[in-house]
Design an enzyme around this catalytic site. Sequence first.
Site, PDB file in Angstrom:
ATOM      1  N   LYS A  37       0.832  -1.210   0.000  1.00 51.01           N
ATOM      2  CA  LYS A  37       0.000   0.000   0.000  1.00 51.01           C
ATOM      3  C   LYS A  37       0.859   1.250   0.000  1.00 51.01           C
ATOM      4  O   LYS A  37       1.925   1.252   0.631  1.00 51.01           O
ATOM      5  CB  LYS A  37      -0.733   0.044   1.344  1.00 51.01           C
ATOM      6  CG  LYS A  37      -2.181  -0.239   1.353  1.00 51.01           C
ATOM      7  CD  LYS A  37      -2.580  -0.257   2.834  1.00 51.01           C
ATOM      8  CE  LYS A  37      -3.961  -0.794   3.021  1.00 51.01           C
ATOM      9  NZ  LYS A  37      -4.989   0.211   2.983  1.00 51.01           N
ATOM     10  N   GLY A  38       0.381   2.324  -0.596  1.00 46.43           N
ATOM     11  CA  GLY A  38       1.110   3.575  -0.558  1.00 46.43           C
ATOM     12  C   GLY A  38       1.408   4.007   0.873  1.00 46.43           C
ATOM     13  O   GLY A  38       0.511   3.949   1.720  1.00 46.43           O
TER      14      GLY A  38
ATOM     15  N   ASN B  86       5.676   1.418  -1.929  1.00 50.16           N
ATOM     16  CA  ASN B  86       5.076   2.509  -2.699  1.00 50.16           C
ATOM     17  C   ASN B  86       5.032   3.747  -1.803  1.00 50.16           C
ATOM     18  O   ASN B  86       4.634   3.667  -0.641  1.00 50.16           O
ATOM     19  CB  ASN B  86       3.667   2.083  -3.143  1.00 50.16           C
ATOM     20  CG  ASN B  86       2.977   3.105  -4.005  1.00 50.16           C
ATOM     21  OD1 ASN B  86       2.476   4.112  -3.522  1.00 50.16           O
ATOM     22  ND2 ASN B  86       2.916   2.841  -5.297  1.00 50.16           N
TER      23      ASN B  86
ATOM     24  N   CYS C 249      -0.544  12.284  -6.964  1.00 53.72           N
ATOM     25  CA  CYS C 249      -1.096  13.045  -5.839  1.00 53.72           C
ATOM     26  C   CYS C 249      -1.000  14.536  -6.126  1.00 53.72           C
ATOM     27  O   CYS C 249      -0.068  14.982  -6.794  1.00 53.72           O
ATOM     28  CB  CYS C 249      -0.284  12.773  -4.569  1.00 53.72           C
ATOM     29  SG  CYS C 249      -0.288  11.080  -4.073  1.00 53.72           S
TER      30      CYS C 249
ATOM     31  N   VAL D  69      -0.107   1.627 -15.769  1.00 58.83           N
ATOM     32  CA  VAL D  69      -0.684   2.910 -15.437  1.00 58.83           C
ATOM     33  C   VAL D  69      -1.277   2.898 -14.038  1.00 58.83           C
ATOM     34  O   VAL D  69      -1.665   1.851 -13.544  1.00 58.83           O
ATOM     35  CB  VAL D  69      -1.825   3.270 -16.424  1.00 58.83           C
ATOM     36  CG1 VAL D  69      -1.316   3.485 -17.826  1.00 58.83           C
ATOM     37  CG2 VAL D  69      -2.949   2.223 -16.433  1.00 58.83           C
TER      38      VAL D  69
ATOM     39  N   THR E  96      -4.557   4.656 -11.874  1.00 57.18           N
ATOM     40  CA  THR E  96      -5.968   4.667 -12.276  1.00 57.18           C
ATOM     41  C   THR E  96      -6.327   5.921 -13.092  1.00 57.18           C
ATOM     42  O   THR E  96      -5.671   6.960 -12.980  1.00 57.18           O
ATOM     43  CB  THR E  96      -6.873   4.612 -11.040  1.00 57.18           C
ATOM     44  OG1 THR E  96      -6.518   5.681 -10.167  1.00 57.18           O
ATOM     45  CG2 THR E  96      -6.724   3.292 -10.315  1.00 57.18           C
TER      46      THR E  96
ATOM     47  N   GLY F 119      -5.746  -3.765 -15.597  1.00 57.42           N
ATOM     48  CA  GLY F 119      -6.751  -4.750 -15.986  1.00 57.42           C
ATOM     49  C   GLY F 119      -6.233  -6.138 -16.266  1.00 57.42           C
ATOM     50  O   GLY F 119      -6.927  -6.946 -16.891  1.00 57.42           O
TER      51      GLY F 119
HETATM   52  C1  LIG Z   1      -8.469   0.040  -4.270  1.00 59.37           C
HETATM   53  C2  LIG Z   1      -7.231   0.530  -4.973  1.00 59.37           C
HETATM   54  C3  LIG Z   1      -6.236   1.169  -4.251  1.00 59.37           C
HETATM   55  C4  LIG Z   1      -5.074   1.622  -4.885  1.00 59.37           C
HETATM   56  N1  LIG Z   1      -4.086   2.225  -4.154  1.00 59.37           N
HETATM   57  C5  LIG Z   1      -2.936   2.610  -4.761  1.00 59.37           C
HETATM   58  C6  LIG Z   1      -1.852   3.168  -3.993  1.00 59.37           C
HETATM   59  O1  LIG Z   1      -1.914   3.271  -2.763  1.00 59.37           O
HETATM   60  N2  LIG Z   1      -0.745   3.581  -4.668  1.00 59.37           N
HETATM   61  C7  LIG Z   1      -0.624   3.431  -6.032  1.00 59.37           C
HETATM   62  O2  LIG Z   1       0.405   3.807  -6.592  1.00 59.37           O
HETATM   63  N3  LIG Z   1      -1.619   2.868  -6.773  1.00 59.37           N
HETATM   64  C8  LIG Z   1      -2.756   2.461  -6.172  1.00 59.37           C
HETATM   65  N4  LIG Z   1      -3.763   1.882  -6.924  1.00 59.37           N
HETATM   66  C9  LIG Z   1      -3.584   1.700  -8.373  1.00 59.37           C
HETATM   67  C10 LIG Z   1      -3.165   0.261  -8.728  1.00 59.37           C
HETATM   68  O3  LIG Z   1      -1.946  -0.088  -8.114  1.00 59.37           O
HETATM   69  C11 LIG Z   1      -3.052   0.098 -10.265  1.00 59.37           C
HETATM   70  O4  LIG Z   1      -2.110   1.025 -10.756  1.00 59.37           O
HETATM   71  C12 LIG Z   1      -4.368   0.330 -11.003  1.00 59.37           C
HETATM   72  O5  LIG Z   1      -5.456  -0.143 -10.244  1.00 59.37           O
HETATM   73  C13 LIG Z   1      -4.395  -0.323 -12.389  1.00 59.37           C
HETATM   74  O6  LIG Z   1      -4.208  -1.724 -12.338  1.00 59.37           O
HETATM   75  P1  LIG Z   1      -5.450  -2.782 -12.243  1.00 59.37           P
HETATM   76  O7  LIG Z   1      -6.407  -2.424 -13.343  1.00 59.37           O
HETATM   77  O8  LIG Z   1      -4.826  -4.130 -12.381  1.00 59.37           O
HETATM   78  O9  LIG Z   1      -6.070  -2.577 -10.892  1.00 59.37           O
HETATM   79  C14 LIG Z   1      -4.921   1.424  -6.298  1.00 59.37           C
HETATM   80  C15 LIG Z   1      -5.941   0.770  -7.015  1.00 59.37           C
HETATM   81  C16 LIG Z   1      -7.070   0.303  -6.377  1.00 59.37           C
HETATM   82  C17 LIG Z   1      -8.128  -0.418  -7.189  1.00 59.37           C
END
Ligand SMILES: Cc1cc2nc3c(=O)[nH]c(=O)nc-3n(C[C@H](O)[C@H](O)[C@H](O)COP(=O)(O)O)c2cc1C
Length: 312
Positions: A52-53, A107, A138, A199, A201, A252
Amino acid sequence: MAAAPQDNADLRVSFAGLELKNPIIAASGTFAYGIEFEDVVALSKLGGFVVKGLSKEPMTGNPPPRLFETPAGMLNAIGLQNIGAKAFLEEKLPRLRELKNTLVIANVFGYTREDYERTIHILNEGDGIAAYELNVSCPNTAHGGIVFGTAPLMLEDVVLTAKRAAARPLIVKLSPNVTSVAQMAQVAEGAGADAISLVNTFLAMAIDVETRKPRIANLTAGLSGPAIRPIAVRMVYEAAQAVRIPVIGMGGISTASDVIEFMLAGATAVQVGTASYWDPCATEKIVDELDPWCVQHRVRRIRDLTGAMLSD
Ligand SMILES: Cc1cc2nc3c(=O)[nH]c(=O)nc-3n(C[C@H](O)[C@H](O)[C@H](O)COP(=O)(O)O)c2cc1C
């Protein structure tokens, strides 16, 4: 004489001086601090995971609702809830250190350049972290809330600062909410990033038409999951074409063939995020699918697939 059938594929990959037994890394924010998944995932089978971040102080995150499922995707505005870098070192890292052959990546995020610097300095004191991943999605509160990763000069400044502070390899995680991800990738590389990941989100929003209220209390949220995959593949391709440092792809991914698609686009390794929400065992299942996929497709070394897309 017919070629001998292939028994196993070599799944090892490497980036930024780090060796991974396979290219599968659990993505930040979707895998807690790793140890919480111990009962459902054999952590030792993963190439690595990103925790987690982490911030310099603990954070409680946003008020609920913070999650909403969309067609083939998910909105989240968790608000970077975390226990803080110091508590991570004291409460989580001792257990994580016992994992010998699975990379633990920390992270890091912040709201000012100094936040990032301070958090990295705290984490430098802990043993057992393989690398840092810098979340630059951020808002910079010292500069009117502009997101670090969307303004080239601010991105350069925070990466330079983090690189100076970091005692470990630095992965810069790019925001997809930009016009040119290739330009941002080059800025990160120029400022000293050892690798980039992408990427994060996509900025998004949903409204309940019955109540006329936003689905997420924070109003806007990040979209992830299979819905974003083709856009993520395009961005990974563009970034990989623009830089020489390794690229870690995500967005994804939920099957071995998704992994291969990102590697063909130019990724050295990949991260799996939202898939763990739908199936907590997703990361391990994808690892298990990789060897049969490679054997069936006569791929001896998975690393040979990086950037191996054929144009026509
Ligand atoms: C619930 C949730 C929490 C996330 N928290 C972080 C975070 O703390 N730091 C970060 O860099 N990305 C965070 N992300 C982004 C994911 O690490 C990832 O980059 C993004 O969801 C795309 O990949 P995916 O489609 O496989 O989920 C988070 C994503 C989700 C869904």
